[in-house]
Design an enzyme around this catalytic site. Structure first.
Site, PDB file in Angstrom:
ATOM      1  N   ASP A 216       0.832  -1.196   0.000  1.00  0.00           N
ATOM      2  CA  ASP A 216       0.000   0.000   0.000  1.00  0.00           C
ATOM      3  C   ASP A 216       0.872   1.255   0.000  1.00  0.00           C
ATOM      4  OD1 ASP A 216      -2.683   1.099   0.193  1.00  0.00           O
ATOM      5  OD2 ASP A 216      -2.194   1.658   2.249  1.00  0.00           O
ATOM      6  N   GLU A 245       1.910   0.064  -4.848  1.00  0.00           N
ATOM      7  CA  GLU A 245       0.781   0.889  -5.264  1.00  0.00           C
ATOM      8  C   GLU A 245       1.248   2.335  -5.408  1.00  0.00           C
ATOM      9  OE1 GLU A 245      -3.505   2.602  -3.617  1.00  0.00           O
ATOM     10  OE2 GLU A 245      -1.762   2.346  -2.315  1.00  0.00           O
ATOM     11  N   ASP A 312     -10.702   1.494  -4.409  1.00  0.00           N
ATOM     12  CA  ASP A 312     -10.464   2.921  -4.176  1.00  0.00           C
ATOM     13  C   ASP A 312     -11.057   3.814  -5.260  1.00  0.00           C
ATOM     14  OD1 ASP A 312      -9.016   2.671  -1.781  1.00  0.00           O
ATOM     15  OD2 ASP A 312      -7.158   2.248  -2.858  1.00  0.00           O
TER      16      ASP A 312
END
Length: 494
Positions: A216, A245, A312
């Protein structure tokens, strides 16, 4: 052609399916009401929802529907039928929220999801089917209720410098969310427990059988940490994929070298959706694809995830507004260099706006499915998996050579004839144009056929091909052998 190692080829050949575990399926045939009776859901402010309830108008992060890991294991046949080869789960570690990005214990699987036993069952089920599992690691921050942070707040000298406290008592936290204090990754002790030691978070779960990690907020974790982690973890688990990410252009991460094996390719997503919306033209679209090839390198590009939606973002059909444009987007997703990442439910046309609307529970009643969309996804997966050029071939961007509003690129391996020509005509008028192709192994007279069936057959003529496509359509041209006693593609030409 760039030479590729076997590991890169295997990674690039994957089809990954992203699951938000709380919303995919409930194991043991339980209803939401039955599952949510579990004491794991007895926290404050918890909203217990039925599977068909809305995700809106509920306490953010505290609405629960009951999805778990056994539910995922129960649906492996569904994933196999679709053509999926790997599963990526958003965080599953103990945490108070439904999204689990606020971990309180990295070494325990949340009881809501069935604990470690359920994870091991899922790993076994996946591996029996030749599928792999990617877990989501949040190395940048933890929950405000994490024991490490509670100890630091209380002045524990062994944990105080695991976080960064300011003179006025405040502390660094992710994007000013006080409930997610940031770890001090400059502290070697923090890096030890996260990934450097054999019993660290990253290495422990690899030892338990997971295959890959997705990290992340890579921009917050930083390039030096990614490089150190790749070196340390790569020695112990050389086959493990480490993917970062970054919601933007990731060229700098690859150019720095020796870090993540791939990135989430939001760059593709931005370009594709902007082109479909008319915000950019084909000049920028073709340039964006070339930018990625130049900056990511072939290996980095092939090992990155081609994604159009996620937990997201709004869902694809909601974003583009219609099924046809969604299908054009997915055709690009599955033919550009990189690993297609399908967010759960996209294959059946699920709708959903921004978070939390994009996290609706999966629809298992086939009457709710868009069957045309599912058939399209299965067709794209089948085409990709039958053509090695679409899996790990290099790319030559050609669309800038044509007038109009067209993306064109050739994918090819180092094997003569192993290639595919992808043409996306986004103009409102048909495309009829001759294209010169600087590729030596589609010889004069080689016939080409659109694997999608929408464009007429064509053939190579002295290094060129006549393209004929309807308005707003896509074609995936592949060569075929028309003769019984003659072959165009001779191994000696390799």
């Amino acid at each position: 052609m760039t030479q590729l190692d076997d590991l890169t080829r295997r990674r690039a050949s994957q089809i990954v399916y992203q699951i938000f575990p709380e919303r995919f399926a409930i194991g043991a045939g339980l209803s939401s009401a039955e599952k949510l009776a579990n004491t794991a859901y007895d926290g404050p402010n918890v909203a217990k929802c039925g599977w068909d309830d809305s995700t809106l108008n509920q306490p953010w992060g505290q609405q629960f529907f009951g999805g778990d890991l056994d539910g995922i294991a129960d649906k492996i046949d569904y994933l196999l039928d679709l053509g999926v080869t790997g599963v990526y789960l958003t965080p599953i570690f103990s945490a108070p929220s439904n999204h689990k990005y606020d971990a309180t214990d990295f070494f325990n699987i949340d009881a809501m999801f069935g604990g470690e036993a359920a994870l091991l069952r899922l790993i076994d089920t996946l591996h029996q089917q030749g599928m792999n599992l990617t877990l989501d690691a949040v190395l940048n921050h933890v929950s405000e209720f994490h024991p490490w942070f509670l100890a630091a707040q209380q002045g524990d000298p062994s944990k105080r410098d695991w976080f960064t406290f300011l003179a006025d008592g405040r502390y660094l936290c992710w994007q000013d969310y006080g409930l997610m204090p940031e770890l001090n990754l400059a502290n070697p002790a923090v890096r030890d427990v996260l990934y450097r030691q054999p019993n660290s978070v990253v290495q422990y779960w690899l030892s338990r059988g997971i295959d890959n990690w997705r990290f992340d907020v890579a921009q917050d974790v930083g390039i030096p940490v990614a490089q150190e982690m790749a070196e340390v973890v790569g020695k112990a688990y050389p086959g493990a994929g480490l993917l970062g990410e970054l919601n933007g252009f990731s060229g700098g991460w690859f150019q720095a070298g020796a870090g993540y094996s791939g990135m989430m390719n939001y760059w593709y997503r931005t370009a594709i959706l902007a082109w479909l919306a008319g915000e950019i033209d084909s000049i920028q679209m073709n340039a964006a694809i070339q930018d990625a090839r130049d900056a990511y390198g072939l290996k980095g590009l092939l090992c990155s995830w081609n994604m159009l939606s996620s937990h997201d973002t709004p869902r694809l059909i909601t974003t583009v507004g219609n099924l046809h444009d969604a299908q054009l987007a997915m055709a690009m997703q599955f033919t550009l260099p990189g690993i297609p990442l399908v967010y759960y439910g996209e294959e059946i046309g699920m709708q959903g706006g921004a978070d939390p609307d994009c996290r609706r529970p999966m629809r298992w009643n086939e009457a709710d499915w868009n069957h045309a969309q599912r058939a399209w996804v299965k067709q794209l997966i089948a085409i990709r998996q039958q053509n090695t050029a679409l899996q790990y071939g290099d790319i030559i961007v050609l669309g800038h050579r044509l007038a109009g509003n067209t993306l064109v690129f050739l994918r090819a391996t180092d094997v003569p004839g192993e290639a595919a020509l992808v043409v996306v005509n986004l103009a409102d008028t048909p495309l009829a144009s001759r294209l010169l192709i600087p590729y030596s192994h589609w010889y004069d007279g080689v016939p080409l056929r659109d694997a999608l069936g929408g464009a007429p057959d064509s053939k190579m003529q002295a290094g060129s091909v006549l393209l004929q496509l309807p308005a707003r359509s896509v074609a995936i041209y592949q060569a075929f052998e028309p003769y019984q006693n003659y072959t165009f593609f001779k191994p000696r030409n390799q």
